[in-house]
Scaffold this motif. Structure first.
Motif, PDB file in Angstrom:
ATOM      1  N   LEU A 177     -51.663  25.750  12.945  1.00 43.41           N
ATOM      2  CA  LEU A 177     -50.481  26.358  13.547  1.00 43.41           C
ATOM      3  C   LEU A 177     -50.164  25.556  14.886  1.00 43.41           C
ATOM      4  CD1 LEU A 177     -51.477  30.232  13.499  1.00 43.41           C
ATOM      5  CD2 LEU A 177     -49.807  28.750  12.221  1.00 43.41           C
ATOM      6  N   ARG A 178     -51.283  25.068  15.516  1.00 47.81           N
ATOM      7  CA  ARG A 178     -51.286  24.064  16.908  1.00 47.81           C
ATOM      8  C   ARG A 178     -50.502  22.881  16.349  1.00 47.81           C
ATOM      9  NH1 ARG A 178     -53.173  23.070  21.975  1.00 47.81           N
ATOM     10  NH2 ARG A 178     -53.836  25.088  22.021  1.00 47.81           N
ATOM     11  N   ALA A 179     -51.083  22.137  15.381  1.00 45.08           N
ATOM     12  CA  ALA A 179     -50.362  21.144  14.958  1.00 45.08           C
ATOM     13  C   ALA A 179     -48.891  21.173  14.759  1.00 45.08           C
ATOM     14  CB  ALA A 179     -51.116  20.211  13.672  1.00 45.08           C
ATOM     15  N   THR A 180     -48.626  22.092  13.976  1.00 39.50           N
ATOM     16  CA  THR A 180     -46.916  22.449  13.565  1.00 39.50           C
ATOM     17  C   THR A 180     -46.192  22.769  14.920  1.00 39.50           C
ATOM     18  OG1 THR A 180     -47.568  23.318  11.535  1.00 39.50           O
ATOM     19  CG2 THR A 180     -45.623  23.814  12.037  1.00 39.50           C
ATOM     20  N   VAL A 181     -46.737  23.516  15.581  1.00 44.58           N
ATOM     21  CA  VAL A 181     -46.034  24.108  16.845  1.00 44.58           C
ATOM     22  C   VAL A 181     -45.872  22.627  17.936  1.00 44.58           C
ATOM     23  CG1 VAL A 181     -45.842  25.414  18.882  1.00 44.58           C
ATOM     24  CG2 VAL A 181     -46.623  26.151  16.698  1.00 44.58           C
ATOM     25  N   ARG A 182     -46.923  21.829  17.958  1.00 45.10           N
ATOM     26  CA  ARG A 182     -46.914  20.760  18.776  1.00 45.10           C
ATOM     27  C   ARG A 182     -45.966  19.780  18.376  1.00 45.10           C
ATOM     28  NH1 ARG A 182     -50.413  17.751  21.918  1.00 45.10           N
ATOM     29  NH2 ARG A 182     -52.084  19.272  21.434  1.00 45.10           N
ATOM     30  N   SER A 225     -36.106  26.421  20.122  1.00 49.65           N
ATOM     31  CA  SER A 225     -36.807  27.556  19.928  1.00 49.65           C
ATOM     32  C   SER A 225     -37.482  27.582  18.516  1.00 49.65           C
ATOM     33  CB  SER A 225     -35.665  28.800  19.687  1.00 49.65           C
ATOM     34  OG  SER A 225     -34.967  28.433  18.545  1.00 49.65           O
ATOM     35  N   VAL A 226     -38.530  28.337  18.376  1.00 48.21           N
ATOM     36  CA  VAL A 226     -39.345  28.369  17.324  1.00 48.21           C
ATOM     37  C   VAL A 226     -39.519  29.732  16.857  1.00 48.21           C
ATOM     38  CG1 VAL A 226     -41.467  28.051  18.358  1.00 48.21           C
ATOM     39  CG2 VAL A 226     -41.346  27.720  15.972  1.00 48.21           C
ATOM     40  N   THR A 227     -39.246  29.956  15.484  1.00 44.69           N
ATOM     41  CA  THR A 227     -39.422  31.483  14.947  1.00 44.69           C
ATOM     42  C   THR A 227     -40.249  31.513  13.842  1.00 44.69           C
ATOM     43  OG1 THR A 227     -37.194  32.081  15.794  1.00 44.69           O
ATOM     44  CG2 THR A 227     -38.057  33.537  14.138  1.00 44.69           C
ATOM     45  N   GLN A 277     -49.650  34.120  18.046  1.00 44.57           N
ATOM     46  CA  GLN A 277     -50.279  32.819  18.113  1.00 44.57           C
ATOM     47  C   GLN A 277     -49.189  31.793  18.187  1.00 44.57           C
ATOM     48  OE1 GLN A 277     -52.634  33.351  14.303  1.00 44.57           O
ATOM     49  NE2 GLN A 277     -54.168  32.400  15.600  1.00 44.57           N
ATOM     50  N   VAL A 278     -47.935  31.981  17.480  1.00 41.99           N
ATOM     51  CA  VAL A 278     -47.148  30.907  17.714  1.00 41.99           C
ATOM     52  C   VAL A 278     -46.385  30.959  18.780  1.00 41.99           C
ATOM     53  CG1 VAL A 278     -44.857  30.278  16.643  1.00 41.99           C
ATOM     54  CG2 VAL A 278     -46.856  30.707  15.152  1.00 41.99           C
ATOM     55  N   HIS A 279     -46.010  32.033  19.515  1.00 41.33           N
ATOM     56  CA  HIS A 279     -45.440  32.274  20.658  1.00 41.33           C
ATOM     57  C   HIS A 279     -46.098  31.783  21.779  1.00 41.33           C
ATOM     58  CE1 HIS A 279     -42.352  35.674  19.229  1.00 41.33           C
ATOM     59  NE2 HIS A 279     -42.257  34.420  18.780  1.00 41.33           N
ATOM     60  N   GLU A 280     -47.386  31.974  21.879  1.00 38.69           N
ATOM     61  CA  GLU A 280     -48.408  31.309  22.729  1.00 38.69           C
ATOM     62  C   GLU A 280     -48.423  30.029  22.650  1.00 38.69           C
ATOM     63  OE1 GLU A 280     -51.976  33.357  21.768  1.00 38.69           O
ATOM     64  OE2 GLU A 280     -51.338  35.426  22.889  1.00 38.69           O
ATOM     65  N   LEU A 281     -48.409  29.231  21.604  1.00 39.42           N
ATOM     66  CA  LEU A 281     -48.350  27.700  21.388  1.00 39.42           C
ATOM     67  C   LEU A 281     -47.215  27.400  21.973  1.00 39.42           C
ATOM     68  CD1 LEU A 281     -49.996  27.747  18.007  1.00 39.42           C
ATOM     69  CD2 LEU A 281     -51.121  26.794  20.062  1.00 39.42           C
ATOM     70  N   ALA A 282     -45.813  27.909  21.567  1.00 36.47           N
ATOM     71  CA  ALA A 282     -44.674  27.622  22.050  1.00 36.47           C
ATOM     72  C   ALA A 282     -44.740  27.497  23.356  1.00 36.47           C
ATOM     73  CB  ALA A 282     -43.518  28.369  21.301  1.00 36.47           C
ATOM     74  N   ILE A 305     -41.642  25.115  24.664  1.00 35.10           N
ATOM     75  CA  ILE A 305     -40.627  25.532  23.790  1.00 35.10           C
ATOM     76  C   ILE A 305     -39.790  26.876  24.225  1.00 35.10           C
ATOM     77  CG2 ILE A 305     -39.493  25.878  21.477  1.00 35.10           C
ATOM     78  CD1 ILE A 305     -41.918  24.539  20.262  1.00 35.10           C
ATOM     79  N   GLY A 306     -38.589  26.965  24.853  1.00 36.01           N
ATOM     80  CA  GLY A 306     -37.965  27.896  25.567  1.00 36.01           C
ATOM     81  C   GLY A 306     -37.111  28.632  24.356  1.00 36.01           C
ATOM     82  N   PRO A 307     -36.347  29.767  24.630  1.00 36.42           N
ATOM     83  CA  PRO A 307     -35.501  30.155  23.890  1.00 36.42           C
ATOM     84  C   PRO A 307     -34.152  29.370  23.829  1.00 36.42           C
ATOM     85  CG  PRO A 307     -35.512  31.582  25.892  1.00 36.42           C
ATOM     86  CD  PRO A 307     -36.768  30.564  26.030  1.00 36.42           C
TER      87      PRO A 307
END
Length: 286
Positions: free
Chosen positions: A181-186, A195-197, A247-252, A257-259
């Motif tokens: 998850l960290r690698a993908t969001v990074r 944004s990331v959803t 988890q994804v929102h925390e990483l974002a 990464i903002g809205p």
């Protein structure tokens, strides 16, 4: 009038094992497995029908969503070139629209997208559920690589079109570790996504059977875990979905990464409707 409309789509050569749209292939009495991956239905008059629909006095300018069933920038689009006509019609009527894609071919139409964004609301999202190369090759065999898709996000942003990422699907036990998850969001953040959803894998009828068959061949040790996780239906348990989302929102937030920001679109004046010339005509894209 509904809030938005979707342009119906055909089967897809991306051959994603989990694709929920597989069930729609059965509406044509076609196979939802290999047939979905290889028997492509092309609506060659889609642009003409859309142009007529947008010009109708009954059309109220609802948002049109593309790519919500199968991808409008899959390989067949390279041959049939339907999207330039569709985007031109939407631009000329200043009709708001959005596109969701896994394809890099969207960059071919960058100029049209830029022109449309000057007169109406244009939303673009790219689907990247993971950056794990091994998982990509087995579960999304016909798609561009995740990193090539992120190059699309980067290119769109450089041309002033903010692009979001639908992080879908997050695949339980195969693509959901904290490190993955960290690698993908990074990577999504580094591509400049606005944004990331996240969206956890769901297994509707048609897709479920095909996915479970694939799982039994490639990851037999996980079959029992999937049967328990999806025992109540197509969706993973709520607690699991919430955990992934958190988890994804925390990483974002960590990676900045903002809205996505919404700007007020400029609208072209709609021409006065032409007087009726006869009985209304029912249009179809099939």
């Amino acid at each position: 009038m509904s809030r938005g409309r979707s342009i119906p789509s055909s089967p897809c050569r991306y051959a994603c094992v989990y694709c929920f749209a597989r069930k729609t292939h059965s509406y044509l009495d076609l196979d939802t497995g290999l047939g979905f991956d290889s028997q492509i239905v092309v609506k060659v008059n889609a642009a003409e029908l859309l142009t007529r629909q947008l010009a109708s006095r009954r059309w109220q300018g609802a948002h049109i969503a593309m790519g919500t069933n199968v991808d409008c920038y899959q390989r067949a689009e390279g041959r049939y070139r339907l999207m330039p006509g569709i985007l031109t019609a939407l631009r000329d009527r200043a009709n708001p629209f959005s596109i969701l894609t896994k394809g890099t071919l969207i960059l071919r139409d960058l100029e049209l997208l830029t022109q449309a964004a000057e007169v109406t609301e244009v939303g673009v999202s790219v689907s990247v559920g993971f950056t794990d190369e091994e998982l990509w090759r087995t579960i999304e065999p016909g798609t561009p690589s995740p990193h090539r898709r992120l190059d699309v996000v980067r290119a769109l942003g450089e041309h002033g079109i903010g692009c979001g990422v639908l992080m879908a699907p997050v695949v339980p036990f195969l693509g959901d570790s904290p490190e993955q998850l960290r690698a993908t969001v990074r990577a999504i953040a580094e591509a400049g996504a606005v944004s990331v959803t996240p969206l956890v894998l769901h297994l509707r009828p048609g897709a479920r059977e095909w996915f479970m068959s694939w799982l039994a061949r490639h990851h037999p040790r996980l079959v029992g875990r999937y049967e328990r996780m999806y025992a109540d239906g197509a969706y993973a348990p709520t607690w699991y979905q919430r955990r992934i989302t958190r988890q994804v929102h925390e990483l974002a937030a960590e990676f900045g990464i903002g809205p996505a920001r919404r700007e007020t679109p400029r609208r072209l004046p709609r021409p006065a409707p032409a007087p009726p010339t006869g009985d209304p005509e029912q249009l179809t894209l099939l």
